[in-house]
Scaffold this motif. Sequence first.
Motif: not given
Length: 491
Positions: A110-122
Amino acid sequence: MKEKKSAAAKYPPLRRKVFVLLAVFVGVTLATLWVFQIFLLKPMYESLKMQEMRTVSDIVVRNAESEDLQTLTDSLAKTTNICISVYEISGPSARLRVNSHIRGSCFLHNVTSDPFMNRLYAGAKQEGYYTEEIRGNLFTPDKHGHSDNIPKSIITAQIVSGEGETSYLVILNGEIEPVATTTDTLRVQLAIITVLLLIFAGITAVIVSGAISRPITQMSKEAHKLALGTYDVHFDGGHTQETAELGDALNYAAHELSSIDTMQKELLANISHDLRTPLTMISGYSEVMRDIPGEMTAENMQIIIDETRRLTNLVNDILDLSRLKNGTQTLSCETISLTETVRETLTRYAKLASDGYRIEFVCDRDAFIYADKSKILQVIYNFVNNAVSYTGEDKTVIIRQICKDGMCRIEVTDSGLGIPEEQLPLIWDRYYKVPNYHKRAVTGTGLGLSIVKSILLLHGAQFGVQSTVGKGSTFWFSLPELQPDAEKQLK
Ligand code: ADP
């Protein structure tokens, strides 16, 4: 002896040396174990885990568009204990394509919408292969962050472009097991192993050095006794091959030394006895001739002359033998007629014919050999002399020259009492006399055959004796015969 002692004093005892060597060996082994098991366990384990994650991530990236991606990630997750999520990204929206989670505590739930995801993506976008360490997990986050007992997670992210605008984000979560408890157990185990190994090294040192040093100490004590002239010693080489061999060699040396010593003593006793007998005769007869009128006879003079000759012969024999034995006697070989040499010897016995002696020489032709003439003459002389001395009532001595197969053999046969079989090997020994049942055994020096043996050995000749008690003996030697044209060389 003093020098030996001080040399030995410079070195440590074997036991100490073996123990130190074993202790060093145990020390190095244990140090290596400690370094690897205690200090390097964690970093090595982490580095291996990182490598494994990189491999899994690469496999998933290569198969990002595959139809069977779910099956692949499921099996990878199962075998490696790594959770895998793959997102399909087109434009601003991200859709979960496959999800293989094998641990409930996984960080990726359940981390899809997390800013954590964005950090990984970036991070993945920027670095290609992005990694991040996280202490704790979803349920027990590590607020303060540094206990070794809180599980540590590694998150990796990698982006791969698909068809058109689509790209895939591969995220992995692997848990690093806490190794602190493992290291504690290992430390206790290693401490026990260290103590056990040191005890074992001590016991081994005692056993090994005992096996080697005990026999060596015993042997060196015996060697000291031997050096002081005690030949009744026994070298116990113990139960190791090398020390046992050393023991055998020393026992052999002690045996040889003892027999040399006995021989020397016998030699001295024999020589002094043999010197004393003619000397007593000479002085006795001289005194009689001086003191008693009418005793100045030719017969008495002859006795003195004979005894003097006997003394000279004895001294010459002793000198000959010592030269032959210590190797200072060298041969001056040339081509000689063996037949002529025998004939020459026999001229010395011409006078014996008047005493009823019959000395016969049987030969069919002249034979030539390569030898030292004076020495071969001495050999034949000794054989004939013995045969004349020991021959039987018929006073016959037969000398045969037999040449065949390139060898020339001289045999001297008498018809005397013969020599008992058990004495045959001994008669060639210095100072050996067959127990005295022969008339001449008392007067002979017992050196003749020993000289003969040394001369024949120097020539590389074959020699021997056949004897039958009551019938007589045949002494023989044989040397290679030279070609018939040797006669020409001689002239
Ligand atoms: P010796 O001077 O006493 O004759 P040798 O060395 O020539 O010494 O001989 C050793 C011993 O061998 C002799 O004492 C004798 O007992 C024995 N021997 C040698 N030749 C004969 C022989 N032809 N017949 C019997 N005994 C012999």
